[in-house]
Design a protein around this motif. Sequence first.
Motif, PDB file in Angstrom:
ATOM      1  N   MET A  48       0.867  -1.177   0.000  1.00  0.00           N
ATOM      2  CA  MET A  48       0.000   0.000   0.000  1.00  0.00           C
ATOM      3  C   MET A  48       0.906   1.230   0.000  1.00  0.00           C
ATOM      4  SD  MET A  48      -3.277   1.006   0.291  1.00  0.00           S
ATOM      5  CE  MET A  48      -4.063  -0.402   1.055  1.00  0.00           C
ATOM      6  N   PHE A  49       0.541   2.231  -0.802  1.00  0.00           N
ATOM      7  CA  PHE A  49       1.357   3.440  -0.855  1.00  0.00           C
ATOM      8  C   PHE A  49       0.489   4.641  -1.174  1.00  0.00           C
ATOM      9  CE2 PHE A  49       1.484   1.038  -4.733  1.00  0.00           C
ATOM     10  CZ  PHE A  49       1.210   1.962  -5.726  1.00  0.00           C
ATOM     11  N   GLY A  50       0.951   5.805  -0.731  1.00  0.00           N
ATOM     12  CA  GLY A  50       0.244   7.047  -0.983  1.00  0.00           C
ATOM     13  C   GLY A  50       0.713   7.688  -2.278  1.00  0.00           C
ATOM     14  N   LEU A  51      -0.235   8.324  -2.963  1.00  0.00           N
ATOM     15  CA  LEU A  51       0.046   9.075  -4.192  1.00  0.00           C
ATOM     16  C   LEU A  51      -0.782  10.346  -4.141  1.00  0.00           C
ATOM     17  CD1 LEU A  51      -0.227   6.191  -6.778  1.00  0.00           C
ATOM     18  CD2 LEU A  51       1.836   7.509  -6.313  1.00  0.00           C
ATOM     19  N   GLU A  52      -0.108  11.484  -4.113  1.00  0.00           N
ATOM     20  CA  GLU A  52      -0.800  12.772  -4.024  1.00  0.00           C
ATOM     21  C   GLU A  52      -1.804  12.719  -2.883  1.00  0.00           C
ATOM     22  OE1 GLU A  52      -2.081  13.703  -8.018  1.00  0.00           O
ATOM     23  OE2 GLU A  52      -0.091  14.475  -8.480  1.00  0.00           O
ATOM     24  N   GLU A  53      -3.108  13.001  -3.175  1.00  0.00           N
ATOM     25  CA  GLU A  53      -4.103  13.000  -2.105  1.00  0.00           C
ATOM     26  C   GLU A  53      -4.812  11.659  -1.962  1.00  0.00           C
ATOM     27  OE1 GLU A  53      -5.990  14.300  -5.897  1.00  0.00           O
ATOM     28  OE2 GLU A  53      -4.202  14.934  -4.832  1.00  0.00           O
ATOM     29  N   GLY A  54      -4.380  10.640  -2.726  1.00  0.00           N
ATOM     30  CA  GLY A  54      -5.012   9.325  -2.687  1.00  0.00           C
ATOM     31  C   GLY A  54      -4.017   8.239  -2.337  1.00  0.00           C
ATOM     32  N   ARG A  55      -4.381   7.024  -2.679  1.00  0.00           N
ATOM     33  CA  ARG A  55      -3.502   5.892  -2.408  1.00  0.00           C
ATOM     34  C   ARG A  55      -3.741   4.809  -3.447  1.00  0.00           C
ATOM     35  NH1 ARG A  55      -6.145   1.980   1.898  1.00  0.00           N
ATOM     36  NH2 ARG A  55      -8.329   2.573   1.646  1.00  0.00           N
ATOM     37  N   ALA A  56      -2.852   3.850  -3.453  1.00  0.00           N
ATOM     38  CA  ALA A  56      -2.972   2.705  -4.343  1.00  0.00           C
ATOM     39  C   ALA A  56      -2.430   1.484  -3.616  1.00  0.00           C
ATOM     40  CB  ALA A  56      -2.215   2.942  -5.645  1.00  0.00           C
ATOM     41  N   GLU A  57      -2.810   0.333  -4.133  1.00  0.00           N
ATOM     42  CA  GLU A  57      -2.370  -0.928  -3.552  1.00  0.00           C
ATOM     43  C   GLU A  57      -2.048  -1.892  -4.690  1.00  0.00           C
ATOM     44  OE1 GLU A  57      -4.061  -3.997  -0.235  1.00  0.00           O
ATOM     45  OE2 GLU A  57      -5.467  -3.406  -1.819  1.00  0.00           O
ATOM     46  N   ALA A  58      -0.879  -2.494  -4.625  1.00  0.00           N
ATOM     47  CA  ALA A  58      -0.487  -3.535  -5.567  1.00  0.00           C
ATOM     48  C   ALA A  58      -0.506  -4.856  -4.815  1.00  0.00           C
ATOM     49  CB  ALA A  58       0.908  -3.260  -6.129  1.00  0.00           C
ATOM     50  N   VAL A  59      -1.196  -5.846  -5.387  1.00  0.00           N
ATOM     51  CA  VAL A  59      -1.342  -7.143  -4.732  1.00  0.00           C
ATOM     52  C   VAL A  59      -0.987  -8.234  -5.731  1.00  0.00           C
ATOM     53  CG1 VAL A  59      -2.883  -8.669  -3.446  1.00  0.00           C
ATOM     54  CG2 VAL A  59      -3.241  -6.201  -3.344  1.00  0.00           C
ATOM     55  N   LEU A  60      -0.127  -9.143  -5.314  1.00  0.00           N
ATOM     56  CA  LEU A  60       0.271 -10.274  -6.135  1.00  0.00           C
ATOM     57  C   LEU A  60      -0.364 -11.542  -5.579  1.00  0.00           C
ATOM     58  CD1 LEU A  60       2.089 -11.552  -8.366  1.00  0.00           C
ATOM     59  CD2 LEU A  60       3.830 -11.826  -6.568  1.00  0.00           C
ATOM     60  N   TYR A  61      -1.067 -12.258  -6.448  1.00  0.00           N
ATOM     61  CA  TYR A  61      -1.619 -13.568  -6.107  1.00  0.00           C
ATOM     62  C   TYR A  61      -0.903 -14.599  -6.961  1.00  0.00           C
ATOM     63  CZ  TYR A  61      -5.537 -10.989  -4.072  1.00  0.00           C
ATOM     64  OH  TYR A  61      -6.312 -10.138  -3.331  1.00  0.00           O
ATOM     65  N   VAL A  62      -0.349 -15.620  -6.331  1.00  0.00           N
ATOM     66  CA  VAL A  62       0.243 -16.733  -7.062  1.00  0.00           C
ATOM     67  C   VAL A  62      -0.573 -17.964  -6.703  1.00  0.00           C
ATOM     68  CG1 VAL A  62       2.287 -18.166  -7.391  1.00  0.00           C
ATOM     69  CG2 VAL A  62       2.524 -15.696  -7.114  1.00  0.00           C
ATOM     70  N   PHE A  63      -1.039 -18.653  -7.729  1.00  0.00           N
ATOM     71  CA  PHE A  63      -1.872 -19.838  -7.527  1.00  0.00           C
ATOM     72  C   PHE A  63      -1.005 -21.076  -7.605  1.00  0.00           C
ATOM     73  CE2 PHE A  63      -4.656 -16.823 -10.039  1.00  0.00           C
ATOM     74  CZ  PHE A  63      -5.163 -16.203  -8.908  1.00  0.00           C
ATOM     75  N   GLY A  64      -1.384 -22.106  -6.914  1.00  0.00           N
ATOM     76  CA  GLY A  64      -0.624 -23.349  -6.943  1.00  0.00           C
ATOM     77  C   GLY A  64       0.387 -23.380  -5.828  1.00  0.00           C
ATOM     78  N   ASP A  65       1.644 -23.623  -6.157  1.00  0.00           N
ATOM     79  CA  ASP A  65       2.710 -23.794  -5.166  1.00  0.00           C
ATOM     80  C   ASP A  65       3.156 -22.453  -4.601  1.00  0.00           C
ATOM     81  OD1 ASP A  65       4.763 -24.704  -3.561  1.00  0.00           O
ATOM     82  OD2 ASP A  65       6.143 -25.056  -5.214  1.00  0.00           O
ATOM     83  N   ARG A  66       2.381 -21.941  -3.676  1.00  0.00           N
ATOM     84  CA  ARG A  66       2.689 -20.646  -3.072  1.00  0.00           C
ATOM     85  C   ARG A  66       3.953 -20.698  -2.225  1.00  0.00           C
ATOM     86  NH1 ARG A  66      -1.293 -16.836  -1.382  1.00  0.00           N
ATOM     87  NH2 ARG A  66       0.112 -16.903   0.349  1.00  0.00           N
ATOM     88  N   ASP A  67       4.224 -21.844  -1.588  1.00  0.00           N
ATOM     89  CA  ASP A  67       5.403 -21.948  -0.726  1.00  0.00           C
ATOM     90  C   ASP A  67       6.694 -21.856  -1.532  1.00  0.00           C
ATOM     91  OD1 ASP A  67       3.769 -22.244   1.498  1.00  0.00           O
ATOM     92  OD2 ASP A  67       3.748 -24.435   1.328  1.00  0.00           O
TER      93      ASP A  67
END
Length: 166
Positions: free
Chosen positions: A134-153
């Motif tokens: 999660m990070f701030g940008l100007e007066e808002g924010r954004a979130e980058a999320v990575l999903y890996v399916f299968g062998d997550r470990d």
Amino acid sequence: MPSTTVQSLSRATTATFEELALLFPEHELSPEQAAAPLDVAVSVEFRGPLRGRLVLRASSLILPSITANMLGEDASRQRPLQRDALGELANVICGNLLPAIAGVEAVFHLSAPYVHEGVDDVSRDADAPTASLMFGLEEGRAEAVLYVFGDRDGVESIAQGAVSAA
């Protein structure tokens, strides 16, 4: 200390926003940024040595700045172009992230960015995220999320191996 995957996500996201959108992510959110809703989302599916999805959620109030910096001031008011600009950011983040976690020799196929109507629908069918930021940008924010399916470990060991090889 953040995992190798989270560090790679942070580097790819920060560099993409700085170089492509000319915006500088703030990792410490102000109260105004923290209160801004995450009301628009795009995702990019990928398959290759790893299979998953990168999701980029953002406050819609930062989209005009992103679009103006990427496409020009005239485009910044056009909602479809705002969504396209956010999708392009997600695509570039994903394209920069995957070699960082799987190695530069790995070949991935990325889908076209998909704009989600409801931000809650993005992760409904997914397991817990592999990495998020999660990070701030100007007066808002954004979130980058990575999903890996299968062998997550195995993702973290792949990422550590890719970093060692670099």
